[in-house]
Design an enzyme around this catalytic site. Structure first.
Site, short mmCIF file in Angstrom:
data_model
loop_
_atom_site.label_atom_id
_atom_site.label_comp_id
_atom_site.label_asym_id
_atom_site.label_seq_id
_atom_site.Cartn_x
_atom_site.Cartn_y
_atom_site.Cartn_z
N ARG A 242 54.55 35.15 -7.40
CA ARG A 242 55.36 35.48 -8.58
C ARG A 242 56.53 36.38 -8.21
O ARG A 242 57.56 36.39 -8.89
CB ARG A 242 54.49 36.12 -9.68
CG ARG A 242 55.28 36.35 -10.95
CD ARG A 242 54.42 36.62 -12.16
NE ARG A 242 55.26 36.86 -13.32
CZ ARG A 242 54.87 36.83 -14.58
NH1 ARG A 242 53.61 36.55 -14.87
NH2 ARG A 242 55.71 37.07 -15.56
N ASN A 246 61.64 37.57 -8.44
CA ASN A 246 62.46 38.78 -8.29
C ASN A 246 63.57 38.62 -7.26
O ASN A 246 64.11 39.61 -6.78
CB ASN A 246 61.56 39.97 -7.91
CG ASN A 246 60.66 40.37 -9.05
OD1 ASN A 246 61.07 40.32 -10.20
ND2 ASN A 246 59.45 40.75 -8.75
N HIS A 249 66.48 40.96 -7.26
CA HIS A 249 66.14 42.10 -8.13
C HIS A 249 66.02 43.42 -7.40
O HIS A 249 66.13 44.48 -8.02
CB HIS A 249 64.85 41.81 -8.90
CG HIS A 249 65.05 40.86 -10.06
ND1 HIS A 249 65.50 39.56 -9.90
CD2 HIS A 249 64.86 41.02 -11.40
CE1 HIS A 249 65.56 38.97 -11.08
NE2 HIS A 249 65.19 39.83 -12.00
N1 GLY Z 1 60.86 38.46 -14.61
C1 GLY Z 1 59.98 38.30 -13.53
C2 GLY Z 1 58.62 37.87 -13.90
O1 GLY Z 1 58.37 37.52 -15.04
O2 GLY Z 1 57.75 37.88 -13.08
#
Ligand code: GLY
Length: 371
Positions: A242, A246, A249
């Site tokens: 997941r 990012n 980011h």
């Molecule tokens: N915005 C990144 C996530 O939802 O993991």
């Protein structure tokens, strides 16, 4: 014209409905979830002024009664005082475990309301109706909810998946060009992180999409949600993959922190600049050819977006200062900063193996180019 993306999370699975005019159909779409014909809606002043009556009419068409809490617009709302107010309002409205709370707005409203739903009576269901492009392609999907702490953004929260997401693409027509393009930064991110063909498509369709082409907007939101759904289904609580979401980011959070999380740099603008820097870093580390970051930059520039540190007005910290801010990132594990790098467009991966001096040199050059 409605498209559906399924988020396959077993007992917590749900659908994302995407298309124009969904506010008017909200009653018919939400009714199957309801045990009694009423919902409580949390929104902000801007969204309420533009769209609350359309939503009310859409719900009323199916006999669903609605009351709304209208909060101030802006990042400052994602805080303890407004969280407390929201939870107390939902209790005063006697919202029960089997009811549905609706988050109607951008990322701030979605995150705050989702968190309130997560803790209210130890968890009530909620529906996301995201009204910004950023919320439609990112924050409304995947169940991250929360508020900001004085110590940093999104530090207080919970994973709480919505029961449904309604992304009305017609609503995007009321966004300012700047807000739309900021959200587009997250759309580009999906192509860059995992789908080169989608990036090719964005290069071709991006200008039409920004100009208002509805079919292109639906397709862009749908593909973004499909990619996010697929990653979230694989790694709901961000133990691994997941973190790919990012991309850009780590740089973005440092730049947002340096610019005060406000109008100087919107989150999606920081993501776009961060993606360009992540690709530049990847090229310097020999992971991909220099053509890749050049192509990323060219597309962002063609869309009229912020591309480089020189596009941020006002003072910025020096490279050491930015590195310090990056060290506050939530992705730090055992003091080691993790980056999302790429072996090319559509081929990103997560790594902690990034020499600090290469990042520092990259930032120094980007800062020097500001003149
Ligand atoms: N915005 C990144 C996530 O939802 O993991």
């Amino acid at each position: 014209m409605m498209e559906t993306v399924h988020v396959g999370l077993g007992a917590r699975a749900y659908d994302i409905q995407i298309g124009p005019g969904l506010l008017g159909q909200a009653g018919a779409l939400i009714a199957p979830l309801l045990k009694r014909p009423q919902v409580r809606v949390v929104t902000d002043e801007n969204v309420a002024a533009l769209h609350l009556e359309t939503l009310r009419a859409g719900l009323k068409a199916e006999g669903i009664e609605m009351e709304a809490l209208v909060l101030p617009a802006g990042e400052a709302t994602k805080s303890w005082p407004h969280f407390e107010r929201t939870v107390e309002w939902l209790l005063a409205e006697k919202v029960e475990r089997r009811d549905i709370v609706v988050a109607f707005g951008g990322g701030v409203i979605g995150d705050l309301t989702g968190f309130a739903a997560a803790v209210l009576r130890r968890g009530v269901r909620f529906v996301q109706i995201p009204t910004s492009l950023l919320a439609q392609v990112d924050s409304s999907v995947g169940g991250k909810t929360g508020i900001n702490a004085p110590q940093g953004k999104n530090l207080i929260g919970a994973f709480h998946q919505p029961a449904m997401v309604l992304a009305d693409t017609e609503v995007l027509g009321t966004l300012t060009a700047r807000d739309f393009l900021a959200g587009y930064g997250e759309v580009v991110k999906y192509g860059l992180l995992g789908d080169a063909a989608f990036f090719d498509w964005l290069e071709a369709q991006g200008p039409a999409l920004a100009a208002g082409d509805m079919a292109a907007r639906i397709q862009a939101v749908k593909r973004s949600c499909e990619m996010k759904a697929e990653i979230v289904a694989r790694d709901e609580t961000e133990q691994g993959d997941r973190a790919l979401l990012n991309l850009g980011h780590t740089f973005c959070h440092a730049l947002e922190s340096a610019t005060g999380y406000g109008d100087r740099l919107l989150h999606g603008e920081g993501v776009a600049i961060g993606c360009a820097l992540a690709f530049e870093l990847s090229a310097r580390l020999g992971l991909c050819a220099q053509e890749e970051p050049s192509r990323v930059r060219a597309h962002l520039a063609e869309m009229g977006m912020k591309v480089d540190l020189k596009d941020i007005e006002g003072d910025l910290p020096d490279a050491e200062g930015l590195l310090d801010l990056m060290a506050q990132d939530k992705k730090v594990v055992d003091g080691q900063l993790r980056f999302i790098l790429a072996r090319g467009i559509g081929a990103a991966y997560v790594t902690a193996d990034v020499p600090r001096d290469v990042v520092k040199a990259l930032l120094e050059e980007a800062l020097a180019a500001r003149g």
